[in-house]
Design a protein around this motif. Structure first.
Motif, PDB file in Angstrom:
ATOM      1  N   ASN A  74       0.827  -1.760   0.000  1.00  0.00           N
ATOM      2  CA  ASN A  74      -0.075  -0.159   0.314  1.00  0.00           C
ATOM      3  C   ASN A  74       0.727   1.235  -0.220  1.00  0.00           C
ATOM      4  O   ASN A  74       0.337   2.437  -0.580  1.00  0.00           O
ATOM      5  CB  ASN A  74      -0.807   0.072   1.525  1.00  0.00           C
ATOM      6  N   LYS A  75       2.205   0.936   0.321  1.00  0.00           N
ATOM      7  CA  LYS A  75       3.534   2.661   0.904  1.00  0.00           C
ATOM      8  C   LYS A  75       2.989   3.120  -0.650  1.00  0.00           C
ATOM      9  O   LYS A  75       3.113   4.118  -0.916  1.00  0.00           O
ATOM     10  CB  LYS A  75       4.390   1.419   1.914  1.00  0.00           C
ATOM     11  N   TYR A  76       3.628   1.543  -1.930  1.00  0.00           N
ATOM     12  CA  TYR A  76       4.011   2.204  -2.889  1.00  0.00           C
ATOM     13  C   TYR A  76       2.476   1.774  -3.763  1.00  0.00           C
ATOM     14  O   TYR A  76       2.690   2.942  -4.423  1.00  0.00           O
ATOM     15  CB  TYR A  76       4.780   1.372  -3.440  1.00  0.00           C
ATOM     16  N   ALA A  77       1.547   0.698  -3.457  1.00  0.00           N
ATOM     17  CA  ALA A  77       0.463   1.865  -4.540  1.00  0.00           C
ATOM     18  C   ALA A  77      -0.431   2.685  -4.105  1.00  0.00           C
ATOM     19  O   ALA A  77      -0.131   2.865  -5.724  1.00  0.00           O
ATOM     20  CB  ALA A  77      -0.616   0.661  -4.349  1.00  0.00           C
ATOM     21  N   ALA A  78      -0.590   3.524  -3.750  1.00  0.00           N
ATOM     22  CA  ALA A  78      -1.167   4.820  -3.499  1.00  0.00           C
ATOM     23  C   ALA A  78      -0.606   5.928  -3.686  1.00  0.00           C
ATOM     24  O   ALA A  78      -1.574   6.801  -3.470  1.00  0.00           O
ATOM     25  CB  ALA A  78      -1.685   4.286  -1.486  1.00  0.00           C
ATOM     26  N   ARG A  79       0.784   5.975  -4.296  1.00  0.00           N
ATOM     27  CA  ARG A  79       1.767   6.684  -4.506  1.00  0.00           C
ATOM     28  C   ARG A  79       1.641   6.701  -6.260  1.00  0.00           C
ATOM     29  O   ARG A  79       1.776   8.315  -7.116  1.00  0.00           O
ATOM     30  CB  ARG A  79       2.947   6.918  -4.850  1.00  0.00           C
ATOM     31  N   VAL A  80       0.625   6.423  -6.993  1.00  0.00           N
ATOM     32  CA  VAL A  80       0.524   5.563  -8.002  1.00  0.00           C
ATOM     33  C   VAL A  80      -0.508   6.324  -8.812  1.00  0.00           C
ATOM     34  O   VAL A  80      -1.630   6.232  -8.273  1.00  0.00           O
ATOM     35  CB  VAL A  80       0.163   4.455  -8.817  1.00  0.00           C
ATOM     36  N   TRP A  81      -0.526   7.196  -9.984  1.00  0.00           N
ATOM     37  CA  TRP A  81      -1.293   8.247 -10.611  1.00  0.00           C
ATOM     38  C   TRP A  81      -1.520   7.372 -11.678  1.00  0.00           C
ATOM     39  O   TRP A  81      -2.475   7.626 -12.265  1.00  0.00           O
ATOM     40  CB  TRP A  81      -1.413   9.488 -10.818  1.00  0.00           C
ATOM     41  N   SER A  82      -0.744   6.577 -12.673  1.00  0.00           N
ATOM     42  CA  SER A  82      -0.421   6.045 -13.524  1.00  0.00           C
ATOM     43  C   SER A  82      -0.063   4.462 -13.825  1.00  0.00           C
ATOM     44  O   SER A  82       1.672   4.893 -13.623  1.00  0.00           O
ATOM     45  CB  SER A  82      -0.054   7.410 -15.013  1.00  0.00           C
TER      46      SER A  82
END
Length: 408
Positions: free
Chosen positions: A94-102
């Motif tokens: 979640n720490k990294y996936a929540a940062r993804v916009w594209s």
């Protein structure tokens, strides 16, 4: 003293954001910034993970308890048996996936095993996280999704946050028809504004009636890299006929054997149209266009081995009749192959045919002629004088140029 001042300056979020935006294509520098100072870690990671060109990194972040999503033998029943015992299991993911916009999980002309594996893993993750009413990528705005097999009924590949969707189609026998894929997309992502379709798609072969209100948010549609046969064109035009699409790019194939009269008047809200392909198909498409406020037209017909002038003689009156009151900008590309000995007559016919558009208020006219790089281009004085800007005093812009390649 200077280093202290610089440190304080970089702690100003607005300044740091400008610096990081400038480094968004430099992954190595962003990584180093995320490691060098705690104050930079989250902002740098936000930029570093904002646009992901592959799903592969997330297969390594999937917790051990859910590692079965990477196994091709995993069935939907296996996925539905999964229960999350602790949110801590997903903390790193979640720490990294929540940062993804594209996120890109599909590429044209790429159906490699790795890409299919990544797509399947992404889809399975949406099944097991969907049971918790939680999408793996809650802030996703743009998604390129590989459509080369059926989408599981339990999957939620299109998050509600999605605004832009690219469907990369491969026309495999078990692939969902494009109508069903679009149904899923607009149902799961009701605020979708941009749609792009690439490749050769499948259709249900019968006109499909999706409630048109479901498409009420789509503003931009790009079909310029889709291979659209008659059934697919009929389906797409029917589905999107009354959607508020204001910007459309489309390439039309030749000999589209379809009943154009069965297609309802199309795209009444259209303001910008980039249309390419068969001249004959373009004429039929334009005849069904319902737009009354279209102000920008880019037209790139495929070259015809014969009868080019005759085709333009049919098309230009349609453009004048339908768009004469609204059109402000017109780009026309004349491509190969064509009989070059008639170029002078062709250009003269086009410019004369466009005079009513100019008189009606056209502001910009640009004409591009594709020629072989080894050829020299000469026109008789009468035609050459028509190609001078001074011949069009009412236009804000008139431009004529030769080119060696077609428009991408």
């Amino acid at each position: 003293m200077w280093s202290l001042t610089l440190s304080l300056i970089l702690r100003i979020s607005e300044i740091l954001a400008v610096i990081l935006d400038g480094l968004q294509d430099d992954k190595k520098s962003l990584y180093h910034m995320s490691c060098c100072c705690r104050a930079f870690t989250d902002p740098a990671l936000d930029i570093l993970w904002r646009s992901m060109h592959s799903f592969a990194p997330f297969t390594l972040l999937t917790p051990q308890i859910a590692s079965f999503v990477n196994d091709v033998r995993t069935s939907d029943c296996d996925l539905l048996k999964y229960r999350c015992n602790s949110l801590n299991d997903w903390e790193t993911f979640n720490k990294y996936a929540a940062r993804v916009w594209s996120l890109r999980i599909g590429e044209h002309n790429n159906d490699s095993a790795d890409l299919i594996k990544n797509r399947d893993c992404y889809t399975r993750l949406t099944v097991i996280r969907g049971q918790e009413e939680f999408h793996p990528f809650p802030k996703l705005r743009s998604l390129a999704y590989d459509l080369s097999g059926p989408i599981s009924p339990q999957a939620k590949p299109f998050p509600p946050s999605l605004r832009s969707l690219t469907l990369v189609c491969h026309n495999t026998l078990d692939c969902d028809p494009i109508e069903l894929a679009l149904d899923r997309a607009v149902a799961e992502a009701p605020h979708l504004k941009e749609l792009r379709i690439i490749g050769l798609m499948r259709t249900m072969r019968t006109l499909h009636s999706t409630p048109q209100l479901q498409f009420g948010q789509i503003r931009r549609v790009d079909l310029s890299k889709a291979y659209i046969r008659a059934p697919e064109l009929a389906a797409l035009c029917t589905l999107l006929s009354q959607a508020p699409v204001s910007d459309l790019k489309i390439r039309l194939q030749d000999r589209l054997n379809m009943n154009w009269q069965a297609i309802p008047p199309m795209f009444p809200a259209l303001k910008q149209l980039d249309i390419r392909g068969s001249m004959f198909s373009v004429i039929l498409f334009m005849s069904r266009l319902a737009a009354t406020n279209l102000h920008t037209l880019v037209f790139q017909p495929d070259g015809q081995p014969s009868g080019v002038t005759a085709f333009f003689d049919y098309l230009i009156p349609i453009i004048v009749e339908k768009l004469g009151k609204s059109l402000k900008s017109f780009d026309l590309h004349i491509n190969e192959p064509r009989p070059h000995f008639r170029d002078s007559d062709l250009i003269k016919s086009i410019l004369q045919g466009l005079e009513p558009l100019v008189e009606a208020g056209l502001q910009s006219l640009r004409l591009f002629l594709q020629v072989d790089s080894t050829m020299s281009v000469h026109f008789p004085p009468e035609v050459q004088s028509m190609l001078e800007p001074c011949a069009w005093p009412s236009l804000k812009q008139f431009h004529f140029a030769t080119k060696t390649t077609a428009l991408e």
